[in-house]
Design a protein around this motif. Structure first.
Motif, PDB file in Angstrom:
ATOM      1  N   ALA A  47      46.453  49.093  74.408  1.00 34.77           N
ATOM      2  CA  ALA A  47      46.201  50.221  73.511  1.00 34.77           C
ATOM      3  C   ALA A  47      47.234  50.308  72.404  1.00 34.77           C
ATOM      4  O   ALA A  47      47.191  51.225  71.587  1.00 34.77           O
ATOM      5  N   ALA A  48      48.178  49.365  72.362  1.00 35.55           N
ATOM      6  CA  ALA A  48      49.224  49.319  71.331  1.00 35.55           C
ATOM      7  C   ALA A  48      50.119  50.545  71.368  1.00 35.55           C
ATOM      8  O   ALA A  48      50.657  50.968  70.368  1.00 35.55           O
ATOM      9  N   ALA A  49      50.285  51.141  72.557  1.00 39.86           N
ATOM     10  CA  ALA A  49      51.166  52.302  72.687  1.00 39.86           C
ATOM     11  C   ALA A  49      52.608  51.826  72.813  1.00 39.86           C
ATOM     12  O   ALA A  49      52.877  50.794  73.422  1.00 39.86           O
ATOM     13  N   ASP A  50      53.536  52.596  72.245  1.00 36.13           N
ATOM     14  CA  ASP A  50      54.942  52.317  72.459  1.00 36.13           C
ATOM     15  C   ASP A  50      55.339  52.895  73.811  1.00 36.13           C
ATOM     16  O   ASP A  50      54.854  53.959  74.200  1.00 36.13           O
ATOM     17  N   TYR A  51      56.200  52.214  74.532  1.00 36.06           N
ATOM     18  CA  TYR A  51      56.614  52.706  75.833  1.00 36.06           C
ATOM     19  C   TYR A  51      58.040  52.266  76.113  1.00 36.06           C
ATOM     20  O   TYR A  51      58.548  51.298  75.538  1.00 36.06           O
ATOM     21  N   VAL A  52      58.692  53.001  77.018  1.00 36.24           N
ATOM     22  CA  VAL A  52      60.009  52.634  77.528  1.00 36.24           C
ATOM     23  C   VAL A  52      59.895  52.663  79.040  1.00 36.24           C
ATOM     24  O   VAL A  52      59.410  53.639  79.615  1.00 36.24           O
ATOM     25  N   LEU A  53      60.315  51.593  79.683  1.00 30.17           N
ATOM     26  CA  LEU A  53      60.198  51.469  81.128  1.00 30.17           C
ATOM     27  C   LEU A  53      61.473  51.978  81.805  1.00 30.17           C
ATOM     28  O   LEU A  53      62.579  51.663  81.383  1.00 30.17           O
ATOM     29  N   PHE A  84      52.189  63.503  62.028  1.00 29.17           N
ATOM     30  CA  PHE A  84      52.224  63.522  63.484  1.00 29.17           C
ATOM     31  C   PHE A  84      53.377  62.632  63.938  1.00 29.17           C
ATOM     32  O   PHE A  84      53.619  61.578  63.350  1.00 29.17           O
ATOM     33  N   PRO A  85      54.120  63.038  64.982  1.00 25.37           N
ATOM     34  CA  PRO A  85      55.270  62.232  65.402  1.00 25.37           C
ATOM     35  C   PRO A  85      54.851  60.886  65.972  1.00 25.37           C
ATOM     36  O   PRO A  85      53.752  60.722  66.509  1.00 25.37           O
ATOM     37  N   LEU A  86      55.742  59.909  65.849  1.00 22.86           N
ATOM     38  CA  LEU A  86      55.563  58.641  66.534  1.00 22.86           C
ATOM     39  C   LEU A  86      55.805  58.894  68.016  1.00 22.86           C
ATOM     40  O   LEU A  86      56.842  59.451  68.390  1.00 22.86           O
ATOM     41  N   VAL A  87      54.853  58.518  68.861  1.00 18.19           N
ATOM     42  CA  VAL A  87      54.929  58.834  70.284  1.00 18.19           C
ATOM     43  C   VAL A  87      55.361  57.606  71.081  1.00 18.19           C
ATOM     44  O   VAL A  87      54.811  56.518  70.915  1.00 18.19           O
ATOM     45  N   VAL A  88      56.359  57.807  71.940  1.00 23.00           N
ATOM     46  CA  VAL A  88      56.828  56.769  72.854  1.00 23.00           C
ATOM     47  C   VAL A  88      56.666  57.309  74.274  1.00 23.00           C
ATOM     48  O   VAL A  88      57.239  58.343  74.618  1.00 23.00           O
ATOM     49  N   PHE A  89      55.858  56.615  75.096  1.00 28.85           N
ATOM     50  CA  PHE A  89      55.691  57.020  76.477  1.00 28.85           C
ATOM     51  C   PHE A  89      56.811  56.432  77.327  1.00 28.85           C
ATOM     52  O   PHE A  89      57.151  55.255  77.194  1.00 28.85           O
ATOM     53  N   VAL A  90      57.384  57.270  78.200  1.00 29.39           N
ATOM     54  CA  VAL A  90      58.430  56.836  79.126  1.00 29.39           C
ATOM     55  C   VAL A  90      57.789  56.765  80.508  1.00 29.39           C
ATOM     56  O   VAL A  90      57.194  57.742  80.971  1.00 29.39           O
ATOM     57  N   THR A  91      57.883  55.622  81.159  1.00 23.73           N
ATOM     58  CA  THR A  91      57.119  55.418  82.386  1.00 23.73           C
ATOM     59  C   THR A  91      57.866  54.575  83.401  1.00 23.73           C
ATOM     60  O   THR A  91      58.712  53.757  83.038  1.00 23.73           O
ATOM     61  N   ALA A  92      57.541  54.782  84.668  1.00 17.16           N
ATOM     62  CA  ALA A  92      58.097  53.965  85.746  1.00 17.16           C
ATOM     63  C   ALA A  92      57.082  52.955  86.238  1.00 17.16           C
ATOM     64  O   ALA A  92      57.294  52.319  87.265  1.00 17.16           O
ATOM     65  N   TYR A  93      55.938  52.808  85.532  1.00 16.71           N
ATOM     66  CA  TYR A  93      54.911  51.865  85.960  1.00 16.71           C
ATOM     67  C   TYR A  93      55.435  50.429  85.928  1.00 16.71           C
ATOM     68  O   TYR A  93      56.290  50.087  85.116  1.00 16.71           O
ATOM     69  N   ASP A  94      54.875  49.592  86.775  1.00 12.49           N
ATOM     70  CA  ASP A  94      55.295  48.192  86.770  1.00 12.49           C
ATOM     71  C   ASP A  94      54.592  47.431  85.652  1.00 12.49           C
ATOM     72  O   ASP A  94      53.782  47.981  84.906  1.00 12.49           O
ATOM     73  N   GLU A  95      54.894  46.161  85.521  1.00 13.19           N
ATOM     74  CA  GLU A  95      54.399  45.375  84.391  1.00 13.19           C
ATOM     75  C   GLU A  95      52.878  45.258  84.377  1.00 13.19           C
ATOM     76  O   GLU A  95      52.269  45.140  83.316  1.00 13.19           O
ATOM     77  N   TYR A  96      52.239  45.325  85.537  1.00 11.57           N
ATOM     78  CA  TYR A  96      50.791  45.196  85.556  1.00 11.57           C
ATOM     79  C   TYR A  96      50.136  46.463  85.004  1.00 11.57           C
ATOM     80  O   TYR A  96      49.173  46.403  84.244  1.00 11.57           O
ATOM     81  N   ALA A  97      50.659  47.625  85.398  1.00 14.76           N
ATOM     82  CA  ALA A  97      50.130  48.876  84.866  1.00 14.76           C
ATOM     83  C   ALA A  97      50.395  48.973  83.368  1.00 14.76           C
ATOM     84  O   ALA A  97      49.608  49.550  82.622  1.00 14.76           O
ATOM     85  N   GLY A 122      68.146  46.772  76.085  1.00 17.33           N
ATOM     86  CA  GLY A 122      67.291  45.757  75.491  1.00 17.33           C
ATOM     87  C   GLY A 122      65.905  46.279  75.184  1.00 17.33           C
ATOM     88  O   GLY A 122      65.397  46.100  74.073  1.00 17.33           O
ATOM     89  N   ARG A 123      65.279  46.932  76.153  1.00 18.99           N
ATOM     90  CA  ARG A 123      63.908  47.422  75.951  1.00 18.99           C
ATOM     91  C   ARG A 123      63.879  48.570  74.948  1.00 18.99           C
ATOM     92  O   ARG A 123      63.014  48.624  74.074  1.00 18.99           O
ATOM     93  N   LEU A 124      64.812  49.514  75.046  1.00 18.62           N
ATOM     94  CA  LEU A 124      64.845  50.634  74.117  1.00 18.62           C
ATOM     95  C   LEU A 124      65.190  50.147  72.712  1.00 18.62           C
ATOM     96  O   LEU A 124      64.681  50.672  71.717  1.00 18.62           O
TER      97      LEU A 124
END
Length: 266
Positions: free
Chosen positions: A102-108, A82-95, A114-116
């Motif tokens: 949940a230990a999900a990978d994400y990119v803001l 199964f692929p490694l999943v990275v969620f891309v989101t515009a949510y702020d730091e609280y969300a 730096g973040r990527l």
């Protein structure tokens, strides 16, 4: 691993281009095998391309990134990683605290080097370890239990339905919710199944779920919600697929991987 492959699902063209260009700069070995702009295409292309990494925008037309991940977790074939999943989101730091928990990978958004770069450094070693890759499906299933609305343990909102109004010919039939054995999504409708009848209501399962009592009605598949009081037994067939036997009903209901944990004690 030589030349890992990635699929990007992002409905904003400029952001999709920026993500692709930044990945090429930070991770030259990574090959982007496709860029799609909606959740349905993300599912279709991921199943066809079998990428190593999947970048999913949270908010996309049709299906959200979470819904696309859920569908892939249910439909992913046995064998391929199964692929490694990275969620891309515009949510702020609280969300984003929910994703961190949940230990999900994400990119803001907006995407920064730096973040990527931190995400890339986390992904590289995971791609090189087959044992960890083999557990990726279980990991994303665990994340989805916390992140997808409608799952047992995820609080819903709104008043609880006690009666279903279903059109039967020129009449409106009132069906007590307690009599419903299961709900089944069928295109733009939901099929309401009781011991005596089946009726279509013009709504989506997504709209219906928050109105149901989560202690009584459990989602067992992206298209099926069952009344737990109607379950007689949980069985596995010869392929290992989990099936539910309902009381006084011959038809068996299939439980997807995402919801199989609900029946471990049955």
């Amino acid at each position: 691993m030589n030349h890992p492959r990635a699929l990007i699902a992002e409905d904003e063209p400029i952001l999709a281009y920026t993500l692709q260009q930044t990945l090429q700069r930070l991770w030259p070995e990574l090959q982007v095998c496709g860029v799609v702009d909606n959740g349905a295409s993300a599912v279709q292309e991921a199943l066809a391309q079998r990428p190593d990494v999947l970048f999913l925008d949270i908010k996309m037309p049709g299906k959200t990134g979470l819904e696309a991940a859920q569908e892939l977790a249910e439909d992913w074939p046995e064998g391929p990683h199964f692929p490694l999943v990275v969620f891309v989101t515009a949510y702020d730091e609280y969300a984003l605290q929910a994703f961190e928990y949940a230990a999900a990978d994400y990119v803001l958004k907006p995407i920064s080097d730096g973040r990527l770069g931190k995400t890339v450094e986390r992904l590289k070693p995971r791609l090189q370890h087959d044992v960890e890759r083999g557990a990726e499906l279980e990991r994303i299933v665990g994340q989805l239990r916390s992140l997808v609305p409608g799952m047992p343990g995820v609080a819903g909102a709104g008043e609880r339905l006690t009666m279903i109004r279903a059109a039967v010919g020129n009449q409106i039939r009132l069906i007590p919710v307690d009599e419903v054995q299961y709900f089944e999504a069928t295109d733009k409708y939901v099929n309401v199944v009781t011991a005596e009848s089946e009726s279509l209501i013009r709504t989506s399962l997504k709209e219906l779920l928050p109105q149901l009592d989560p202690s009584r009605f459990w989602q067992i598949h992206r298209g099926t919600v069952v009344n737990v009081h109607c379950i007689q037994a949980a069985l596995r067939d010869e392929t290992g697929k989990l099936l539910l036997k309902l009381k006084n009903r011959e038809q068996m209901l299939t439980v997807s991987r995402v919801y199989a944990h609900l029946f471990k004690q049955m």
